[in-house]
Motif scaffolding. Structure first.
Motif, short mmCIF file in Angstrom:
data_model
loop_
_atom_site.label_atom_id
_atom_site.label_comp_id
_atom_site.label_asym_id
_atom_site.label_seq_id
_atom_site.Cartn_x
_atom_site.Cartn_y
_atom_site.Cartn_z
N THR A 10 59.43 124.70 -80.05
CA THR A 10 59.13 123.97 -78.82
C THR A 10 58.30 122.73 -79.10
O THR A 10 58.39 121.74 -78.36
CB THR A 10 58.37 124.88 -77.84
OG1 THR A 10 57.23 125.43 -78.50
CG2 THR A 10 59.26 126.00 -77.36
N THR A 13 60.08 119.07 -79.02
CA THR A 13 60.31 118.17 -77.92
C THR A 13 59.15 117.27 -77.72
O THR A 13 59.08 116.53 -76.89
CB THR A 13 60.65 118.98 -76.74
OG1 THR A 13 59.73 119.91 -76.53
CG2 THR A 13 61.90 119.62 -77.12
N THR A 54 63.67 113.20 -85.82
CA THR A 54 64.68 113.38 -84.79
C THR A 54 65.46 112.09 -84.63
O THR A 54 64.96 110.99 -84.88
CB THR A 54 64.07 113.77 -83.43
OG1 THR A 54 63.18 112.72 -83.00
CG2 THR A 54 63.30 115.07 -83.53
N SER A 82 71.23 114.26 -79.23
CA SER A 82 70.10 114.24 -80.16
C SER A 82 70.19 115.37 -81.17
O SER A 82 70.87 116.38 -80.97
CB SER A 82 68.78 114.34 -79.39
OG SER A 82 68.70 115.59 -78.71
N ASN A 95 67.23 121.38 -84.50
CA ASN A 95 67.38 121.20 -83.06
C ASN A 95 68.58 120.32 -82.74
O ASN A 95 68.85 119.34 -83.44
CB ASN A 95 66.13 120.56 -82.45
CG ASN A 95 64.99 121.54 -82.27
OD1 ASN A 95 64.27 121.83 -83.21
ND2 ASN A 95 64.83 122.06 -81.07
N GLY A 97 70.52 118.60 -79.01
CA GLY A 97 70.35 118.46 -77.58
C GLY A 97 71.29 117.42 -76.99
O GLY A 97 71.86 116.59 -77.71
N SER A 98 71.44 117.47 -75.69
CA SER A 98 72.24 116.48 -74.97
C SER A 98 71.74 116.40 -73.53
O SER A 98 71.32 117.40 -72.95
CB SER A 98 73.73 116.83 -75.00
OG SER A 98 73.96 118.07 -74.36
N THR A 99 71.78 115.19 -72.97
CA THR A 99 71.42 114.96 -71.58
C THR A 99 72.48 114.06 -70.96
O THR A 99 72.78 112.99 -71.50
CB THR A 99 70.04 114.28 -71.46
OG1 THR A 99 69.05 115.10 -72.08
CG2 THR A 99 69.67 114.08 -70.00
N ALA A 109 71.18 118.97 -68.81
CA ALA A 109 70.55 118.88 -70.12
C ALA A 109 70.64 120.21 -70.84
O ALA A 109 70.38 121.26 -70.25
CB ALA A 109 69.09 118.45 -69.98
N GLU A 111 69.41 121.94 -74.60
CA GLU A 111 68.67 121.82 -75.86
C GLU A 111 68.69 123.17 -76.57
O GLU A 111 68.55 124.21 -75.93
CB GLU A 111 67.22 121.40 -75.61
CG GLU A 111 67.08 120.02 -74.97
CD GLU A 111 65.63 119.65 -74.73
OE1 GLU A 111 64.75 120.47 -75.10
OE2 GLU A 111 65.38 118.57 -74.19
N ASN A 130 67.99 126.07 -74.09
CA ASN A 130 67.38 125.68 -72.82
C ASN A 130 68.40 124.87 -72.02
O ASN A 130 68.78 123.77 -72.44
CB ASN A 130 66.12 124.86 -73.08
CG ASN A 130 65.31 124.62 -71.82
OD1 ASN A 130 65.84 124.65 -70.71
ND2 ASN A 130 64.03 124.34 -71.98
#
Length: 274
Positions: A10, A13, A54, A82, A95, A97-99, A109, A111, A130
């Motif tokens: 966590t 982020t 990142t 990401s 990690n 992720g996408s938004t 979103a 993650e 998430n």
């Protein structure tokens, strides 16, 4: 659940260190679609620091000539992909992720993080996903809900005796965000989130932008743990400064404000958009 791996996942982020000199600073008002951040985090009670990187790919040009540089992807509703990697104390953390913003109204979103630790006694794995869906009531106000899925497993051999097991957990959440930051790049950005589970977590933050490139944030979280244990209250402060709309440096510090537990976290980071 592997609490150490969860804390490291966590934290990604979040904020840390980097070497600014590897980046060349370009002219103002550049339209960019890429962002790289390098970071270092110091956890009290852990001998090794966390180091990570990142990368974010914005699916549209991210112009910095309006709004606040740090949160322009949100203000301009620019979708992104990401990925990241970090390591600390023999643990590798990955990690993705996408938004996505749909018609400037909806946000989706996702993650995910995965960490793995191996030592002479065995190994353990931790994975979290998430998922959030947000709805913009207006340009300033967003509300939403989501779910966090966690899976952990371990396999140890100590003094000839084997121990193994796994755990799955799903936690629903609700969140909101309200910002008064306009084209001038000044104003407030508020966030709040509530995760309900066996361990409920309420968190919030308030960030003020003095200029498009300079902001300070205060944050607070309250964890309601099961009976028999002390509830956890954390407070933090963060400073973010953009030399121009492409290069930034930031620092943060978080500590438990109601316990003698060694959980202070200090971080430095640098990011570059191009």
């Amino acid at each position: 659940m592997n609490n150490r791996a969860k804390k490291l996942s966590t934290t990604l982020t979040a904020l840390s260190l980097a070497t600014a000199t590897v980046f060349s600073i370009s002219a103002a008002h550049a339209a960019t679609q890429n962002e790289v951040k390098v970071m270092a985090v110091d956890f009290e009670g852990i001998d090794d620091n966390l180091y990570g990187v990142t990368y974010v790919r914005y699916l549209d040009e991210l112009s910095g000539n309006s709004g606040a540089y740090l949160i322009n992807p949100y203000l301009l509703r620019v979708s992104s992909l990401s990925g990241g990697y970090a390591t600390v104390d023999g643990i590798d953390v990955f990690n993705l992720g996408s938004t996505f913003y749909l018609d400037n109204t909806w946000m989706i979103a996702v993650e995910g993080g995965h960490s793995k630790s191996d030592d002479e006694f065995g190994d353990d794995d931790y994975t979290n996903i998430n998922l959030k869906a947000g709805y913009n009531l207006s340009r300033e106000w967003q509300i939403g809900a989501g779910v966090i899925y966690e899976h952990s497993s371990y396999d140890y051999n100590v003094n000839g005796e084997s121990f193994s097991g796994s755990e799955n957990n799903t936690s629903p959440l609700v969140f909101t965000r309200y910002t008064t930051v306009g084209n001038a790049g000044t104003g407030w950005d508020f966030t709040a989130q509530y995760i309900t589970d066996d361990v409920d977590v309420l968190s919030g933050s308030a960030r003020y932008f003095f200029t498009p490139g300079l902001s300070i944030e205060g944050s607070y979280s309250y964890t309601d743990v099961p009976r028999g244990f002390d509830n956890v209250k954390n407070a933090g402060v963060a400073l973010d400064y953009w030399v121009n709309e492409q290069f930034s440096i930031s620092a943060s510090y978080e500590t438990n404000i109601d316990s003698d537990a060694d959980n202070k976290v200090a971080s430095l980071s640098a990011s570059y958009r191009f």
